[in-house]
Design an enzyme around this catalytic site. Structure first.
Site, short mmCIF file in Angstrom:
data_model
loop_
_atom_site.label_atom_id
_atom_site.label_comp_id
_atom_site.label_asym_id
_atom_site.label_seq_id
_atom_site.Cartn_x
_atom_site.Cartn_y
_atom_site.Cartn_z
N HIS A 178 0.77 -1.29 -0.44
CA HIS A 178 0.04 0.49 0.05
C HIS A 178 1.02 0.99 -0.23
O HIS A 178 0.70 2.09 1.00
CB HIS A 178 -1.10 -0.20 1.32
CG HIS A 178 -2.19 -1.36 1.45
ND1 HIS A 178 -2.38 -1.68 2.31
CD2 HIS A 178 -2.41 -1.96 -0.05
CE1 HIS A 178 -3.64 -2.56 1.67
NE2 HIS A 178 -3.33 -2.56 1.20
C1 FAD Z 1 0.46 -7.27 -5.07
C2 FAD Z 1 -0.50 -6.19 -4.15
C3 FAD Z 1 -1.42 -6.99 -3.52
C4 FAD Z 1 -2.55 -5.62 -3.05
N1 FAD Z 1 -3.56 -5.95 -2.16
C5 FAD Z 1 -4.88 -5.43 -2.00
C6 FAD Z 1 -6.07 -5.38 -1.62
O1 FAD Z 1 -6.03 -6.94 -1.84
N2 FAD Z 1 -6.51 -4.88 -1.85
C7 FAD Z 1 -7.07 -3.23 -2.14
O2 FAD Z 1 -7.90 -2.95 -1.53
N3 FAD Z 1 -5.11 -3.28 -3.02
C8 FAD Z 1 -4.44 -4.02 -2.86
N4 FAD Z 1 -3.55 -3.71 -3.34
C9 FAD Z 1 -3.18 -2.26 -3.10
C10 FAD Z 1 -3.85 -1.32 -4.47
O3 FAD Z 1 -4.11 -2.55 -4.91
C11 FAD Z 1 -3.42 -0.11 -4.89
O4 FAD Z 1 -2.86 0.74 -3.64
C12 FAD Z 1 -4.04 0.70 -6.17
O5 FAD Z 1 -4.09 -0.59 -7.00
C13 FAD Z 1 -3.00 1.89 -6.18
O6 FAD Z 1 -3.78 1.82 -7.68
P1 FAD Z 1 -3.38 3.46 -8.67
O7 FAD Z 1 -4.04 4.22 -9.44
O8 FAD Z 1 -2.92 4.46 -7.58
O9 FAD Z 1 -1.15 3.23 -8.97
P2 FAD Z 1 -1.72 1.72 -10.10
O10 FAD Z 1 -3.00 0.69 -10.02
O11 FAD Z 1 -0.48 1.04 -9.81
O12 FAD Z 1 -1.93 2.68 -11.28
C14 FAD Z 1 -0.43 2.95 -11.76
C15 FAD Z 1 -0.63 3.04 -13.37
O13 FAD Z 1 0.19 3.55 -14.09
C16 FAD Z 1 1.10 2.39 -15.27
N5 FAD Z 1 2.24 3.18 -14.51
C17 FAD Z 1 3.10 3.42 -13.99
N6 FAD Z 1 4.03 4.24 -14.57
C18 FAD Z 1 3.79 4.88 -15.84
C19 FAD Z 1 4.72 5.74 -16.90
N7 FAD Z 1 5.59 6.22 -16.50
N8 FAD Z 1 4.06 5.86 -17.98
C20 FAD Z 1 2.85 5.28 -18.37
N9 FAD Z 1 2.34 4.41 -17.50
C21 FAD Z 1 3.26 4.48 -15.99
C22 FAD Z 1 1.03 1.38 -14.16
O14 FAD Z 1 1.83 0.78 -15.24
C23 FAD Z 1 0.30 1.00 -14.01
O15 FAD Z 1 -0.59 0.41 -14.29
C24 FAD Z 1 -2.14 -4.45 -3.39
C25 FAD Z 1 -1.46 -4.02 -4.68
C26 FAD Z 1 -0.67 -4.95 -5.14
C27 FAD Z 1 0.82 -4.59 -5.70
#
Ligand code: FAD
Length: 539
Positions: free
Chosen positions: A473
């Site tokens: 997280h």
């Molecule tokens: C293994 C794992 C298990 C988890 N389990 C849970 C759970 O059970 N329940 C829960 O609520 N949360 C869980 N989480 C946490 C939750 O999934 C994340 O906090 C959440 O998805 C983050 O959302 P976000 O939009 O901030 O980033 P992300 O969903 O990580 O999205 C970021 C995106 O940006 C892309 N990106 C990055 N840099 C660039 C760039 N320079 N150019 C273009 N694209 C780029 C990435 O490839 C990615 O697709 C888990 C996370 C992981 C990794």
């Protein structure tokens, strides 16, 4: 290298993760604006993304997972801690553990108390209800017709039932809804699944929007810099299939690359702590000392037990007949181990005297492995994973060079604050009290880790330092607020720059007391309304 092609859109969104997919959908639904969604990874066509137990297959996948490591951590005996992050449509929501917990009302009231108007619990609850399609239907706390399916686990497991009884025996109330009136208690989780399949942000938000003529989705498109005209963001430079391309944003660039790569991209664009940027020869567009600071994460301690009879998922996965059995169960009924990521149930309680609300969270799995998502042990086993909900440790994300493809240095500084160390020790002691309760006596035959020789507080802390791991997280690296370390304001606009927002887990001023996918989606739902309102005000 000069850009190979030029394109113009109203909004350029970077990152198709939990938050980015929401923006792509909401900002195109009224047909008034054009959106380009850039995602560094591929489409989400790998079947194991969609079958919940595929969590184990994507945990170390070289394509669908960025597979980061922290720098050597001083509080973890200088270990580098593995940090998986989703790569491709859906981002981390395509590889996460599917657990639906959105935190405590006090988390959001805390954000508002820091001066962030419109982010208190009463303000954000309507967005949580909007995003949710709960299998139990709509209620005061839940939505019934949103895009994100939140479902009960189809079949109960006798070991999880025994854990719930054990909790009750040591004074923890049963709780059938961790997102309801109170978080306190022990019970089954709800999961982000629809009919036994993962409901990622790509499934929930992107798929229904993909045919819109005003939305363009580019995969394998790695954003390398935001472009500026003075202090106005004008677009994004990205690399795709060996070409350097540039997209122009007539209205806004919105960064949704997650709490590790959004601050990285800002720093690569000259927005961040001036001293850091100057050190690596990066021209400074805006000195914003908070970019990459305030990193917070949940650190889990995994206690593992040997189970006295072959009822665990380890047993089912060990033999061909077991695997065929659970495969058939999933195909016919969409239930059983394949329909559950790893963890089935949870427990929230308090172990520190000063805490007014739960300060630790458990994830219970009827499976055990050396690492989360690793190969199951060759014996019947289960895992009690426990984490501190509101750590005091703060860390940083900083670029090491001007190379946009080099991962940044990630330093969470786990277990560097006294309160976090104390909480770790108390959490492990609590886990052992639970395991020793009468209801679990017939099930747990032996504590495999930490093991019976780990007894004194200093030994428990040493176990935490040697074996602690992320529960995935990381958040807070572009925090919302108005103090000198804040990066975005309460409308998520980057301070001191025009046409640039951050919309993902980076903006959390403090990490929520729970899991972070639903909060990321909520942030994006709310941000989409703000972006649209600002566009209306401009016309
Ligand atoms: C293994 C794992 C298990 C988890 N389990 C849970 C759970 O059970 N329940 C829960 O609520 N949360 C869980 N989480 C946490 C939750 O999934 C994340 O906090 C959440 O998805 C983050 O959302 P976000 O939009 O901030 O980033 P992300 O969903 O990580 O999205 C970021 C995106 O940006 C892309 N990106 C990055 N840099 C660039 C760039 N320079 N150019 C273009 N694209 C780029 C990435 O490839 C990615 O697709 C888990 C996370 C992981 C990794």
């Amino acid at each position: 290298m000069p850009p190979a092609t030029q394109q113009s859109y109203d909004y350029v969104v970077v990152g198709a993760g939990s938050a980015g997919c929401v923006l792509a959908n909401r900002l195109t639904e009224d047909g008034r604006h054009t959106v380009l969604l850039l995602e560094a990874g591929p489409r989400d066509s790998y079947p194991w993304i969609h079958i919940p137990i595929g969590y184990g297959k994507t945990m170390f996948h070289p394509v669908y997972n960025w597979g980061f490591y922290t720098e050597p951590e001083p509080g973890m005996n200088n270990r580098r801690v593995y940090w998986p992050r989703g790569r491709g449509l859906g981002g981390s929501s395509s590889i996460n553990g599917l657990i639906y917990v959105r935190g405590q009302p006090q988390d959001y009231d805390g954000w508002a108390a820091l001066g962030n108007r419109g982010w208190g619990w009463r303000d954000v609850l309507p967005y949580f209800r909007k995003l949710e399609r709960n299998s139990r239907g709509a209620s005061e706390y839940h939505g019934g017709d949103g895009p994100v399916w939140c479902s009960d686990i189809g079949a109960r497991h006798e070991l999880m039932d025994a854990i719930i009884s054990a909790g009750e025996e040591i004074g923890v109330p049963r709780n059938d809804d961790f997102n309801g009136a109170t978080q306190d208690g022990v019970g089954y989780y709800q999961l982000f699944t629809r009919a036994g399949m993962r409901c990622s942000s790509a499934t929930a938000y992107l798929r229904p929007a993909q045919k819109r003529s005003n939305l363009r989705v580019e995969t394998h498109a790695h954003a390398t810099a935001v472009t500026f005209d003075g202090t106005r963001a004008t677009g994004v430079v990205y690399r795709q299939h060996g070409l350097v391309k540039q997209a122009h944003a007539a209205r806004e660039v919105i960064l949704a690359a997650g709490a590790l790569q959004t601050p990285q991209l800002l720093q690569l664009s000259g927005v961040g702590p001036a001293a850091l940027l100057q050190n690596i020869g990066m021209p400074v567009v805006k000195d914003l000392p908070g970019v990459g600071e305030n990193l917070q994460d949940h650190l889990q301690f995994r206690l593992m037990y040997k189970v006295s009879s072959p009822i665990t998922t380890n047993d089912q996965l060990r033999t061909l007949s077991g695997r065929l059995g659970i495969g058939l169960r999933w195909l016919l009924f969409r239930t059983g181990p394949l329909a559950i990521g790893i963890n089935q149930g949870g427990l929230f309680t308090r172990v520190l005297p000063e805490s007014k609300t739960p300060d630790i969270q458990f994830h219970f799995a009827t499976l055990s492995a050396e690492m989360a998502g690793g190969k199951p042990h060759p014996w019947s086993g289960c895992t009690f994973s426990v984490c501190q909900l509101r750590p005091e440790s703060r860390g940083t994300v900083t670029i090491k060079s001007r190379d946009p493809l080099e991962p940044p240095a990630m330093r969470p500084n786990y277990l560097t604050r006294e309160a976090d160390c104390q909480c770790a020790v108390e959490a492990i002691k609590f886990a052992r009290r639970l395991a020793a309760a009468p209801a679990l006596r017939e099930y747990l035959s032996e504590e495999y880790r930490p093991g019976p020789d780990t007894v004194r507080d200093d030994e428990l802390l040493e176990f935490a330092r040697n074996y602690g791991a992320t529960i995935f997280h990381p958040s807070g690296t572009c925090k919302m607020g108005s103090d000198p370390m804040a990066v975005v304001d309460e409308r998520l606009r980057v301070h001191g720059l025009a046409g640039l927002r951050v919309v993902d887990c980076s903006i959390m001023p403090t990490l929520v007391s729970g899991n972070t996918h639903a909060p990321a989606v909520m942030i994006a739902e709310k941000a989409a309304d703000m972006v649209r309102a600002d566009a209306r005000a401009d016309t």
